[in-house]
Enzyme design. Structure first.
Site, PDB file in Angstrom:
ATOM      1  N   HIS A 186       0.815  -1.219   0.000  1.00 36.86           N
ATOM      2  CA  HIS A 186       0.000   0.000   0.000  1.00 36.86           C
ATOM      3  C   HIS A 186       0.846   1.266   0.000  1.00 36.86           C
ATOM      4  O   HIS A 186       0.340   2.344  -0.280  1.00 36.86           O
ATOM      5  CB  HIS A 186      -0.952   0.008   1.203  1.00 36.86           C
ATOM      6  CG  HIS A 186      -0.295   0.287   2.517  1.00 36.86           C
ATOM      7  ND1 HIS A 186       0.076  -0.692   3.400  1.00 36.86           N
ATOM      8  CD2 HIS A 186       0.062   1.450   3.107  1.00 36.86           C
ATOM      9  CE1 HIS A 186       0.615  -0.158   4.473  1.00 36.86           C
ATOM     10  NE2 HIS A 186       0.619   1.151   4.324  1.00 36.86           N
ATOM     11  N   ASP A 217       0.077  -7.463   1.334  1.00 39.58           N
ATOM     12  CA  ASP A 217       0.568  -6.111   1.593  1.00 39.58           C
ATOM     13  C   ASP A 217       2.086  -6.045   1.643  1.00 39.58           C
ATOM     14  O   ASP A 217       2.678  -5.421   2.527  1.00 39.58           O
ATOM     15  CB  ASP A 217      -0.018  -5.561   2.894  1.00 39.58           C
ATOM     16  CG  ASP A 217       0.039  -4.036   2.962  1.00 39.58           C
ATOM     17  OD1 ASP A 217       0.338  -3.419   1.929  1.00 39.58           O
ATOM     18  OD2 ASP A 217      -0.200  -3.478   4.044  1.00 39.58           O
ATOM     19  N   SER A 308       4.995   2.502   7.761  1.00 41.14           N
ATOM     20  CA  SER A 308       4.646   1.353   6.915  1.00 41.14           C
ATOM     21  C   SER A 308       5.849   0.911   6.086  1.00 41.14           C
ATOM     22  O   SER A 308       6.485   1.714   5.404  1.00 41.14           O
ATOM     23  CB  SER A 308       3.485   1.716   5.987  1.00 41.14           C
ATOM     24  OG  SER A 308       2.333   2.020   6.736  1.00 41.14           O
TER      25      SER A 308
END
Length: 562
Positions: A186, A217, A308
């Protein structure tokens, strides 16, 4: 730069607010014979200013200096007061102008200790960190900052794109030989340009996405420029003015509970590297995407936007990574973040090494419900002491349709006994949902199950595959923006990204209460034909000139379900 601090108060100031000076006096020897207990008291008519220099925040005078009455004496004091003052040892160093204790012709007063104890003698300058301490943080040099420019699709109006936006994330080195960087999918999904920057260097390098796994992911990137991997100047050992070559980090298996975790990355709030610490709180299946729930590590370390793709270190000194930080829980919860463990990462990396891409997570091909009711277990003839879950739906387009039937009781999956609550043993005192065993396999692998059908046990085997959803779930995996215009009517395929765009609001969180019931019911149905598709009427052009004219972006499917 000098700063003035006024200490004490004057009796006359109670009646005059225009007087800018404050008086300080000490108690007389007649009132308090013991000079060692002297303290600051107001003095009428005397003006004393305490001057603090800018260096006071580093080199402070001991707090006992404020009680040194010899510094309060002047030539006009009475002899007995002077004698009392002389009984206290004087510190001549506190009366020098270098310490900022003198202000013009005013009385000498030692500055108060406002910033803590003074630094020891000989420590006026900060000492550099020892080389062995710097060597312990070598792993942090392999944590990379990612800069992405994205243009995302608009499922609500598929003939155009959403406005361009930029975002930042983190990544880290997993192989210098193959030049691989690992991050979250993402973080770089729908990116038109991706740049990376390593610690200690101001230059950004262009990166290429070589594999993207949206269902887990994860994404792999590479950088072709040698200077990024070797350091400034392109040398193999770096230069004195910059960092040396990058080193890969290594992975460890799922850590035990309460094991310390350090999350490194580039979250919001600054441009430099950030490290937060916590412990492993829990192991559970976590929602990675609308199509998959996989094993995740719950930690209590802070994970914020920008973290992230960063590594979660189990041991920072050896560069051992427990997983990849990727999400956190929001709402009325605190300190709940999630890390992608090595078992999910290895599944992704093995597929890339084998076929050069990531196909996704296989589907079991059936759905179950818990079987904890004793009467229900007796009805389905589960033996005494046995356990399992009840099969309530089978995907007609999967290979499981030829091996499993409704009302079968699943007893074992790949040799793991399934409990009545649908869990299997993971480690001592730890259990996970049985779906973890199935989703740990690869697409095309054979799944072995032990079932109970009409009181008879049987073993079945079939090939795992991807689920063909009636309503597609993930952009770029099983759906893409498309539309069909005919006679002024605009049709779009129903998909999860479409519902998020139309009914998700600004936060893109799906509000199911706003979705029409017929549309919502389609989310829980399976396909019965390969070409079956649900479409919705999204717009009507009332001033369409020619009823026979149409604009076709994608050919209408054969089986439309309106």
């Amino acid at each position: 730069m000098m700063r003035s601090l006024v200490v004490g108060h004057s009796h006359t100031l109670l009646h005059s607010v225009h007087d800018k000076s404050l008086g300080v006096r000490r108690r007389s020897a007649q009132r308090r014979p013991s000079p060692s207990s002297a303290c600051l008291q107001p003095i009428c008519g005397r003006r004393v200013r305490v001057v603090l220099s800018a260096s006071d925040s580093v080199n402070n005078t001991p707090a006992t200096a404020i009680n040194n009455t010899s510094a309060l004496a002047d030539s006009e004091q009475k002899p007995q007061q002077a004698a009392a003052s002389e009984s206290i040892p004087q510190q001549s160093s506190m009366l020098s102008s270098d310490n900022g204790l003198i202000d013009g012709g005013e009385d000498y007063v030692p500055r108060p200790n406002l910033f803590g104890p003074s630094m020891p003698s000989g420590a006026q300058h900060l000492q550099p960190i020892r080389p062995e301490v710097r060597q312990k943080s070598w792993a942090l040099r392999s944590v990379i900052k990612v800069f992405s420019t994205k243009v995302e699709p608009n499922y609500g109006q598929p003939w155009q794109m959403l406005p361009q936006r930029s975002s930042t994330a983190s990544a880290f080195v997993v192989s210098t030989e193959k030049r691989h960087l690992l991050t979250n999918a993402h973080a770089v999904s729908n990116a038109t340009a991706v740049y990376v920057r390593r610690p200690g260097m101001a230059r950004k390098f262009r990166a290429q996405i070589i594999c993207e796994g949206k269902m887990c992911d994860l994404a792999l990137m590479t950088v072709e420029d040698d200077a990024f991997w070797l350091g400034p100047g392109g040398s193999s050992n770096g230069t004195a003015s910059g960092p040396g070559p990058l080193k890969p980090l290594n992975f460890v298996d799922v850590p035990e509970l309460q094991v310390p975790i350090a999350v490194a990355g580039y979250p919001v709030g600054g441009d430099s590297l950030s490290v937060t610490k916590g412990i492993v709180s829990r192991l559970a299946l976590v929602r990675y995407s609308p199509a998959a729930r996989l094993l995740g590590i719950q930690i209590d370390a802070a994970i914020n936007p920008g973290n992230s793709g960063g590594p979660a270190f189990a041991d920072l000194e050896t560069g051992s990574v427990a997983g990849v930080a990727f999400s956190k829980s929001t709402g009325n919860v605190d300190n709940i973040g999630y890390v992608i463990p090595w078992r999910v990462i290895s599944h992704f990396y093995e597929e890339y090494e084998a076929i050069g891409s990531y196909r996704g997570v296989p589907s079991p091909g059936f759905a179950t419900q818990d079987l904890e009711n004793p009467a229900q277990k007796k009805y389905f003839k589960v033996p005494e002491g046995g356990s399992g879950v009840l099969v309530v739906r089978v995907d007609p387009l999967s290979d499981a349709a030829g091996a499993i039937k409704e009302n079968d009781v699943l007893l074992e999956a790949e040799g793991f006994e399934v409990a009545d609550d649908g869990t299997v043993e993971f480690r001592e005192d730890e259990r996970l949902e049985y779906g973890h065993v199935i989703r740990s396999q690869h697409v095309g692998d054979s799944l072995h199950l032990r079932l109970l059908r009409d009181g008879q046990e049987l073993c079945v085997k079939y090939t795992l595959g991807l689920k063909d959803h009636l309503v597609p779930l993930v952009h770029g995996v099983d759906c893409s923006p498309s539309y069909y215009i005919m006679g002024g009517l605009v049709f779009c395929p129903l998909s999860s990204p479409f519902l998020e765009m139309v009914f998700g609001g600004a936060s893109r969180r799906l509000r199911r209460s706003d979705i029409p019931v017929p549309v919502l019911s389609a989310l829980n149905k399976d396909k019965v034909r390969r070409q079956q598709q649900v479409v919705v009427l999204v717009h009507v052009y009332h001033n369409f000139m020619k009823p026979t004219h149409y604009l076709q972006h994608s050919a209408p499917p054969r089986d439309w379900q309106l």
